[in-house]
Design a protein around this motif. Sequence first.
Motif, PDB file in Angstrom:
ATOM      1  N   ILE A 132      41.399  45.321  37.398  1.00  0.00           N
ATOM      2  CA  ILE A 132      41.114  45.581  36.075  1.00  0.00           C
ATOM      3  C   ILE A 132      41.844  46.607  35.443  1.00  0.00           C
ATOM      4  O   ILE A 132      41.528  47.649  35.690  1.00  0.00           O
ATOM      5  CB  ILE A 132      39.623  45.405  35.817  1.00  0.00           C
ATOM      6  N   LYS A 133      42.675  46.233  34.520  1.00  0.00           N
ATOM      7  CA  LYS A 133      43.471  46.980  33.625  1.00  0.00           C
ATOM      8  C   LYS A 133      42.861  47.411  32.189  1.00  0.00           C
ATOM      9  O   LYS A 133      42.771  46.441  31.333  1.00  0.00           O
ATOM     10  CB  LYS A 133      44.853  46.970  33.667  1.00  0.00           C
ATOM     11  N   ASN A 179      43.748  52.993  32.020  1.00  0.00           N
ATOM     12  CA  ASN A 179      42.624  52.842  33.356  1.00  0.00           C
ATOM     13  C   ASN A 179      43.195  51.831  34.065  1.00  0.00           C
ATOM     14  O   ASN A 179      43.451  50.644  33.572  1.00  0.00           O
ATOM     15  CB  ASN A 179      41.183  52.957  32.918  1.00  0.00           C
ATOM     16  N   THR A 180      43.052  51.932  35.197  1.00  0.00           N
ATOM     17  CA  THR A 180      42.986  50.651  36.363  1.00  0.00           C
ATOM     18  C   THR A 180      41.601  50.775  37.408  1.00  0.00           C
ATOM     19  O   THR A 180      41.680  51.960  37.991  1.00  0.00           O
ATOM     20  CB  THR A 180      44.253  50.842  37.173  1.00  0.00           C
ATOM     21  N   TRP A 181      40.826  49.671  37.348  1.00  0.00           N
ATOM     22  CA  TRP A 181      39.739  49.818  38.321  1.00  0.00           C
ATOM     23  C   TRP A 181      39.958  48.624  39.314  1.00  0.00           C
ATOM     24  O   TRP A 181      40.516  47.813  39.372  1.00  0.00           O
ATOM     25  CB  TRP A 181      38.693  49.286  37.503  1.00  0.00           C
ATOM     26  N   GLY A 182      39.409  49.125  40.411  1.00  0.00           N
ATOM     27  CA  GLY A 182      39.577  48.347  41.720  1.00  0.00           C
ATOM     28  C   GLY A 182      40.905  48.530  42.580  1.00  0.00           C
ATOM     29  O   GLY A 182      41.684  49.466  42.405  1.00  0.00           O
ATOM     30  N   GLU A 183      40.690  47.742  43.893  1.00  0.00           N
ATOM     31  CA  GLU A 183      41.977  47.761  44.794  1.00  0.00           C
ATOM     32  C   GLU A 183      42.434  46.656  44.974  1.00  0.00           C
ATOM     33  O   GLU A 183      41.889  45.382  44.716  1.00  0.00           O
ATOM     34  CB  GLU A 183      41.209  48.371  46.241  1.00  0.00           C
ATOM     35  N   MET A 184      43.625  46.574  45.452  1.00  0.00           N
ATOM     36  CA  MET A 184      44.514  45.379  45.557  1.00  0.00           C
ATOM     37  C   MET A 184      44.197  44.660  46.616  1.00  0.00           C
ATOM     38  O   MET A 184      44.266  45.030  47.639  1.00  0.00           O
ATOM     39  CB  MET A 184      45.997  45.801  45.476  1.00  0.00           C
ATOM     40  N   ASN A 185      43.625  43.406  46.321  1.00  0.00           N
ATOM     41  CA  ASN A 185      43.047  42.471  47.452  1.00  0.00           C
ATOM     42  C   ASN A 185      43.242  41.203  46.828  1.00  0.00           C
ATOM     43  O   ASN A 185      42.561  40.735  45.733  1.00  0.00           O
ATOM     44  CB  ASN A 185      41.740  42.781  47.810  1.00  0.00           C
ATOM     45  N   ALA A 186      44.282  40.357  47.535  1.00  0.00           N
ATOM     46  CA  ALA A 186      44.206  38.902  46.929  1.00  0.00           C
ATOM     47  C   ALA A 186      43.042  38.118  46.957  1.00  0.00           C
ATOM     48  O   ALA A 186      43.008  37.068  46.305  1.00  0.00           O
ATOM     49  CB  ALA A 186      45.503  38.134  47.676  1.00  0.00           C
ATOM     50  N   ASN A 230      25.031  50.363  25.605  1.00  0.00           N
ATOM     51  CA  ASN A 230      25.044  49.644  26.776  1.00  0.00           C
ATOM     52  C   ASN A 230      25.683  48.301  27.027  1.00  0.00           C
ATOM     53  O   ASN A 230      25.290  47.428  27.405  1.00  0.00           O
ATOM     54  CB  ASN A 230      23.483  49.429  27.470  1.00  0.00           C
ATOM     55  N   PRO A 231      27.069  48.455  26.757  1.00  0.00           N
ATOM     56  CA  PRO A 231      28.001  47.314  26.757  1.00  0.00           C
ATOM     57  C   PRO A 231      28.130  46.922  28.484  1.00  0.00           C
ATOM     58  O   PRO A 231      27.973  47.601  29.342  1.00  0.00           O
ATOM     59  CB  PRO A 231      29.186  47.563  26.275  1.00  0.00           C
ATOM     60  N   LEU A 232      28.187  45.571  28.448  1.00  0.00           N
ATOM     61  CA  LEU A 232      28.366  45.089  29.811  1.00  0.00           C
ATOM     62  C   LEU A 232      29.608  44.000  29.997  1.00  0.00           C
ATOM     63  O   LEU A 232      30.103  43.389  28.992  1.00  0.00           O
ATOM     64  CB  LEU A 232      27.153  44.151  30.198  1.00  0.00           C
ATOM     65  N   LEU A 233      30.046  44.085  31.200  1.00  0.00           N
ATOM     66  CA  LEU A 233      31.172  43.133  31.461  1.00  0.00           C
ATOM     67  C   LEU A 233      31.065  42.450  32.883  1.00  0.00           C
ATOM     68  O   LEU A 233      30.636  43.119  33.832  1.00  0.00           O
ATOM     69  CB  LEU A 233      32.481  43.837  31.755  1.00  0.00           C
ATOM     70  N   ALA A 234      31.224  41.048  32.713  1.00  0.00           N
ATOM     71  CA  ALA A 234      30.859  40.177  34.128  1.00  0.00           C
ATOM     72  C   ALA A 234      32.264  39.780  34.486  1.00  0.00           C
ATOM     73  O   ALA A 234      32.990  39.213  33.695  1.00  0.00           O
ATOM     74  CB  ALA A 234      29.882  38.909  33.737  1.00  0.00           C
ATOM     75  N   VAL A 235      32.545  39.859  35.796  1.00  0.00           N
ATOM     76  CA  VAL A 235      33.819  39.543  36.261  1.00  0.00           C
ATOM     77  C   VAL A 235      33.175  38.405  37.667  1.00  0.00           C
ATOM     78  O   VAL A 235      32.566  38.905  38.510  1.00  0.00           O
ATOM     79  CB  VAL A 235      34.482  40.435  36.905  1.00  0.00           C
ATOM     80  N   ALA A 236      33.957  37.179  37.734  1.00  0.00           N
ATOM     81  CA  ALA A 236      33.898  36.356  38.798  1.00  0.00           C
ATOM     82  C   ALA A 236      34.965  36.509  39.650  1.00  0.00           C
ATOM     83  O   ALA A 236      36.257  36.181  39.066  1.00  0.00           O
ATOM     84  CB  ALA A 236      33.585  34.979  38.596  1.00  0.00           C
ATOM     85  N   GLY A 268      33.963  51.479  34.085  1.00  0.00           N
ATOM     86  CA  GLY A 268      34.345  50.521  35.366  1.00  0.00           C
ATOM     87  C   GLY A 268      33.177  50.786  36.356  1.00  0.00           C
ATOM     88  O   GLY A 268      33.284  50.293  37.425  1.00  0.00           O
ATOM     89  N   ASP A 269      32.113  51.578  36.007  1.00  0.00           N
ATOM     90  CA  ASP A 269      30.958  51.628  36.868  1.00  0.00           C
ATOM     91  C   ASP A 269      30.370  50.239  37.705  1.00  0.00           C
ATOM     92  O   ASP A 269      30.102  49.474  36.523  1.00  0.00           O
ATOM     93  CB  ASP A 269      29.878  52.685  36.473  1.00  0.00           C
ATOM     94  N   LEU A 270      29.747  50.006  38.549  1.00  0.00           N
ATOM     95  CA  LEU A 270      29.112  48.784  39.101  1.00  0.00           C
ATOM     96  C   LEU A 270      27.893  48.916  38.757  1.00  0.00           C
ATOM     97  O   LEU A 270      27.215  49.761  39.591  1.00  0.00           O
ATOM     98  CB  LEU A 270      29.863  48.411  40.472  1.00  0.00           C
TER      99      LEU A 270
END
Length: 466
Positions: free
Chosen positions: A26-27, A43-50, A65-71, A85-87
């Motif tokens: 996530i950039k 910013n760049t969040w996460g690790e590279m994994n296909a 308190n904004p939120l972001l949902a990712v599938a 980027g906190d989970l």
Amino acid sequence: MPRIFPPENLGCPPIRALTFDSLGLIKVTEARGKERGTPTVVNTWGEMNASRTVLAASIDDRLRNPLLAVARKDGNVEILNPCNGDLHFAYSVYGDDGCSPEDNEISALHLFRKKIDDQAERSCKLLTCTKKGDVSLRSVKFPDAHSDSTDDASPTTWKACGSGEILVGKVDGSENFSLFGGRRVEATIWDLEQCTKIWSAKSPPKDNLGIFTPTWFTSATFLSKDDHRKFVTGTKSHQVRLYDISTQRRPVLSFDYHETAITSIAEDPDGHTIYVGNASADLASFDIRTGKLLGSFLGKCSGSIRSVVRHPQHQVIASCGLDRYLRVYDVKTRQLISAVFLKQHLTGLVFDSGFTGEETAVANTVVEAETEEIMDQEDDLTEKAPVKKKKSKKEKRSRETVSEDKDDEENEDETEKVPVKTKKSKKEKRSRENVPEGEEKDELSNKKSREHKKKTKKVKHNQEED
């Protein structure tokens, strides 16, 4: 003649875009400042994994308190903080069904904006749908940042289709109705409160040649936030269709756009303009009331467009796709404002409408105040410390010459003390090596006698000449 635009139109307004790619990253790209600037990745969040490819995303950009949902591709749904980027919470959509993520990937995701409970400061409601038509409504509450999130034990589930694949899922502005469609699945409207289907589309008739086009929806959007009756869809057969559920089941208007599949459609707040992107990297705007092409956007892409988003406040749209670029366009001039290279194949894009660019200025003022304090402390230390006078260049040169003269004198004294060694010829060395110690004295006496004879001969020769 080509259109020419003044240079003051160039530049991007203060925007914040979150992009998602095929490696699960996530950039965050921001254009800061009140004036028009250049977007950059901050910013760049996460690790590279296909296996963690982002398939769908939804954002609730409320001020508090904004939120972001990712599938993701492995079936996990994550709720993040879009600011850092906190989970907050994560769960898997695959329960006791036994389906693998490859056969039943998540095709639709929506994060509801309205609150579940007035007392809960942090809460959200999620809608997910898989390719096989498994729809679920799930509530998550996390009232305190330090406490653990709680998941609703009994999410509401139902089947959106009996056969085929669901590829499109959208929720209207009132968040009371949803739209589903896909491959061999006609467009349907569902009531989310009662979880029942209230309308189903009918496939268009055969063409003049008697050829039937199979149903294959690839994208869709509602025209207005206040009206769920009108929506637009894009198909694999490069068709754009307008539906009105209050009039008929078949499309009210349909037209073709180039010769490749429609991959993304975005609506404009005016309620009658849409933006269409396809697999051949073409992007254009249409007046859906008449189907008229308003114009194509300049700055052609080189890869399939996967997402087109209209900013809710600024007059810009953004697109991303397989060419790995995030492109920002001006809606009025349809000119390319900026392009940012993001290295991976992009799968999605969302705008953070709560970003104004002013918080960066506040952060900068705090940093400047800290730097001023540090500078003051350094000045105090320098005043207390003894001051060292700088030497002029002439003094340095004179000192260097004096030191060089002293070195030369010392070297001369050392050379005088050391005895001079004469070099010996190779023959003498060899003869010395070959002659034993006892015969060395005889050789010396022989040499002296020879030298004496030579001297006497010279003296006799000189006397005779006289």
